[in-house]
Write a protein that holds these residues in place. Structure first.
Motif, mmCIF file in Angstrom:
data_model
loop_
_atom_site.group_PDB
_atom_site.id
_atom_site.type_symbol
_atom_site.label_atom_id
_atom_site.label_comp_id
_atom_site.label_asym_id
_atom_site.label_seq_id
_atom_site.Cartn_x
_atom_site.Cartn_y
_atom_site.Cartn_z
ATOM 1 N N LEU A 62 35.598 -113.783 -1.878
ATOM 2 C CA LEU A 62 34.300 -113.941 -2.547
ATOM 3 C C LEU A 62 33.258 -113.022 -1.907
ATOM 4 O O LEU A 62 32.516 -112.323 -2.603
ATOM 5 N N GLU A 63 33.216 -113.039 -0.587
ATOM 6 C CA GLU A 63 32.253 -112.206 0.132
ATOM 7 C C GLU A 63 32.535 -110.726 -0.119
ATOM 8 O O GLU A 63 31.597 -109.939 -0.317
ATOM 9 N N ASN A 64 33.796 -110.357 -0.125
ATOM 10 C CA ASN A 64 34.168 -108.969 -0.363
ATOM 11 C C ASN A 64 33.778 -108.528 -1.771
ATOM 12 O O ASN A 64 33.308 -107.403 -1.977
ATOM 13 N N LEU A 65 33.970 -109.413 -2.752
ATOM 14 C CA LEU A 65 33.615 -109.108 -4.139
ATOM 15 C C LEU A 65 32.142 -108.766 -4.266
ATOM 16 O O LEU A 65 31.773 -107.735 -4.846
ATOM 17 N N VAL A 66 31.277 -109.606 -3.729
ATOM 18 C CA VAL A 66 29.838 -109.374 -3.840
ATOM 19 C C VAL A 66 29.432 -108.128 -3.060
ATOM 20 O O VAL A 66 28.628 -107.311 -3.544
ATOM 21 N N ARG A 67 29.985 -107.952 -1.880
ATOM 22 C CA ARG A 67 29.646 -106.787 -1.053
ATOM 23 C C ARG A 67 30.037 -105.490 -1.753
ATOM 24 O O ARG A 67 29.243 -104.538 -1.828
ATOM 25 N N GLU A 68 31.247 -105.422 -2.288
ATOM 26 C CA GLU A 68 31.711 -104.193 -2.951
ATOM 27 C C GLU A 68 30.971 -103.943 -4.255
ATOM 28 O O GLU A 68 30.690 -102.792 -4.605
ATOM 29 N N ALA A 69 30.654 -105.008 -4.980
ATOM 30 C CA ALA A 69 29.900 -104.843 -6.228
ATOM 31 C C ALA A 69 28.536 -104.219 -5.956
ATOM 32 O O ALA A 69 28.109 -103.276 -6.636
ATOM 33 N N ARG A 70 27.851 -104.719 -4.927
ATOM 34 C CA ARG A 70 26.531 -104.178 -4.578
ATOM 35 C C ARG A 70 26.627 -102.739 -4.076
ATOM 36 O O ARG A 70 25.771 -101.898 -4.383
ATOM 37 N N ALA A 71 27.674 -102.460 -3.300
ATOM 38 C CA ALA A 71 27.836 -101.108 -2.767
ATOM 39 C C ALA A 71 28.111 -100.099 -3.875
ATOM 40 O O ALA A 71 27.770 -98.919 -3.746
ATOM 41 N N THR A 72 28.686 -100.563 -4.972
ATOM 42 C CA THR A 72 29.059 -99.659 -6.071
ATOM 43 C C THR A 72 27.935 -99.474 -7.080
ATOM 44 O O THR A 72 27.571 -98.345 -7.419
ATOM 45 N N PHE A 73 27.356 -100.563 -7.562
ATOM 46 C CA PHE A 73 26.349 -100.479 -8.624
ATOM 47 C C PHE A 73 24.971 -101.003 -8.223
ATOM 48 O O PHE A 73 24.076 -101.074 -9.051
ATOM 49 N N GLY A 74 24.800 -101.383 -6.975
ATOM 50 C CA GLY A 74 23.501 -101.880 -6.544
ATOM 51 C C GLY A 74 23.336 -103.365 -6.804
ATOM 52 O O GLY A 74 24.312 -104.089 -7.009
ATOM 53 N N PRO A 75 22.096 -103.860 -6.786
ATOM 54 C CA PRO A 75 21.827 -105.295 -6.936
ATOM 55 C C PRO A 75 22.466 -105.868 -8.205
ATOM 56 O O PRO A 75 22.530 -105.197 -9.237
ATOM 57 N N ILE A 76 22.908 -107.111 -8.096
ATOM 58 C CA ILE A 76 23.526 -107.785 -9.241
ATOM 59 C C ILE A 76 22.421 -108.424 -10.073
ATOM 60 O O ILE A 76 21.686 -109.294 -9.600
ATOM 61 N N ASP A 77 22.296 -107.966 -11.315
ATOM 62 C CA ASP A 77 21.260 -108.489 -12.198
ATOM 63 C C ASP A 77 21.700 -109.768 -12.908
ATOM 64 O O ASP A 77 20.886 -110.657 -13.167
ATOM 65 N N VAL A 78 22.982 -109.821 -13.237
ATOM 66 C CA VAL A 78 23.515 -110.972 -13.965
ATOM 67 C C VAL A 78 24.856 -111.371 -13.357
ATOM 68 O O VAL A 78 25.725 -110.526 -13.148
ATOM 69 N N LEU A 79 25.008 -112.662 -13.082
ATOM 70 C CA LEU A 79 26.284 -113.209 -12.630
ATOM 71 C C LEU A 79 26.824 -114.104 -13.729
ATOM 72 O O LEU A 79 26.151 -115.051 -14.153
ATOM 73 N N ILE A 80 28.032 -113.804 -14.184
ATOM 74 C CA ILE A 80 28.687 -114.645 -15.194
ATOM 75 C C ILE A 80 29.881 -115.326 -14.536
ATOM 76 O O ILE A 80 30.914 -114.695 -14.283
ATOM 77 N N ASN A 81 29.727 -116.606 -14.243
ATOM 78 C CA ASN A 81 30.810 -117.388 -13.645
ATOM 79 C C ASN A 81 31.717 -117.883 -14.763
ATOM 80 O O ASN A 81 31.498 -118.950 -15.343
ATOM 81 N N ASN A 82 32.739 -117.091 -15.045
ATOM 82 C CA ASN A 82 33.615 -117.383 -16.173
ATOM 83 C C ASN A 82 34.993 -117.882 -15.753
ATOM 84 O O ASN A 82 35.672 -118.542 -16.533
ATOM 85 N N ALA A 83 35.428 -117.584 -14.544
ATOM 86 C CA ALA A 83 36.783 -117.928 -14.113
ATOM 87 C C ALA A 83 37.035 -119.427 -14.202
ATOM 88 O O ALA A 83 36.177 -120.235 -13.837
ATOM 89 N N GLY A 84 38.210 -119.789 -14.691
ATOM 90 C CA GLY A 84 38.535 -121.209 -14.794
ATOM 91 C C GLY A 84 40.010 -121.437 -15.063
ATOM 92 O O GLY A 84 40.681 -120.597 -15.670
ATOM 93 N N ILE A 85 40.514 -122.573 -14.595
ATOM 94 C CA ILE A 85 41.899 -122.972 -14.848
ATOM 95 C C ILE A 85 41.923 -124.461 -15.156
ATOM 96 O O ILE A 85 40.938 -125.176 -14.959
#
Length: 242
Positions: A62-85
């Motif tokens: 989880l931490e790696n996901l957010v860190r890499e996302a920010r490093a690639t495209f900058g601040p996260i404007d929208v978070l869509i929590n879609n994952a589910g089982i």
């Protein structure tokens, strides 16, 4: 905008990612089935799509996901929590059963916790959580538990954030044509309908949306006449045993 969407390798997540990319957004997609993003990568390239292989049950990922996302495209404007089982009725005998709560609820809360401080500092942002009609009409023990919890979290967080510039929306779909519902013999809507709704919510945020709208009747019946739901369950059980 930079949009992070989880559970994006199939169903609602994949169709939504395609719609967001088509609308010109930069999209970070997260899922364990990383190979499914190859066609989107070829079509949109690294300028718009950043795929991350992530098991959202694992804190480090989880931490790696957010860190890499920010490093690639900058601040996260929208978070869509879609994952589910979901799991079947024998959850109490299934050692994997708590994955349902961990992925559907806890991962969504944790990701929100990670992105929220930056959104509050910038006074803008949007968190969209994928709930379910099962979050108001109990049908599957742990799945409903996770979606009831996600609904409470979303609606309470929205009130907590009023006036901050950060929006929170909850989408509560009924049955959608996905891998999870493939064996269900019930009317279903295509995942594209949910993707269309998400695009509308980005422009006009709403607290909670039930889709399709006719499920509101079922929700009302459950709230006013809970015994009616018991009757339907017993009737289904009788039909299945005859």
């Amino acid at each position: 905008m930079h949009i992070l969407i989880t559970g994006a390798s199939s169903g609602i997540g994949l169709i939504t990612a395609e719609a967001l990319l088509e609308a010109g957004h930069q999209v970070t997609v997260a899922a364990r089935r990383y190979d499914r993003f190859a066609p989107l990568q070829a079509m949109y390239g690294p300028e718009f799509l950043f795929p991350v292989k992530a098991d959202l049950r694992v804190e480090q990922e989880l931490e790696n996901l957010v860190r890499e996302a920010r490093a690639t495209f900058g601040p996260i404007d929208v978070l869509i929590n879609n994952a589910g089982i979901s799991r079947g009725p024998g959850w109490h005998q299934d050692v994997r059963s708590m994955d349902v709560v961990q992925l559907n609820l806890m991962a969504a809360i944790r990701l929100t916790q990670m992105v929220l401080p930056d959104m509050l500092e910038r006074k803008q942002g949007h968190i969209i959580n994928m709930g379910s009609v099962a979050g108001q009409v109990p049908v599957s023990t742990l799945y409903s538990a996770s979606k009831f919890g996600l609904r409470g979290f979303s609606l309470a967080l929205r009130r907590e954030l009023l006036g901050t510039g950060v929006h929170v929306s909850l989408i509560a779909p009924g049955f959608v044509e996905t891998d999870m519902t493939a064996k269900r013999k019930v009317p279903k809507i295509p995942p594209g309908k949910v993707a269309e709704l998400i695009l509308k919510l980005l422009k006009h945020p709403r607290a909670e949306v039930v889709i399709p709208g006719y499920y509101k009747i079922l929700i009302t019946l459950e709230q006013v006449f809970p015994g009616f739901g018991d009757f339907l369950v017993r009737r289904r059980q009788m039909l299945e045993t005859t």
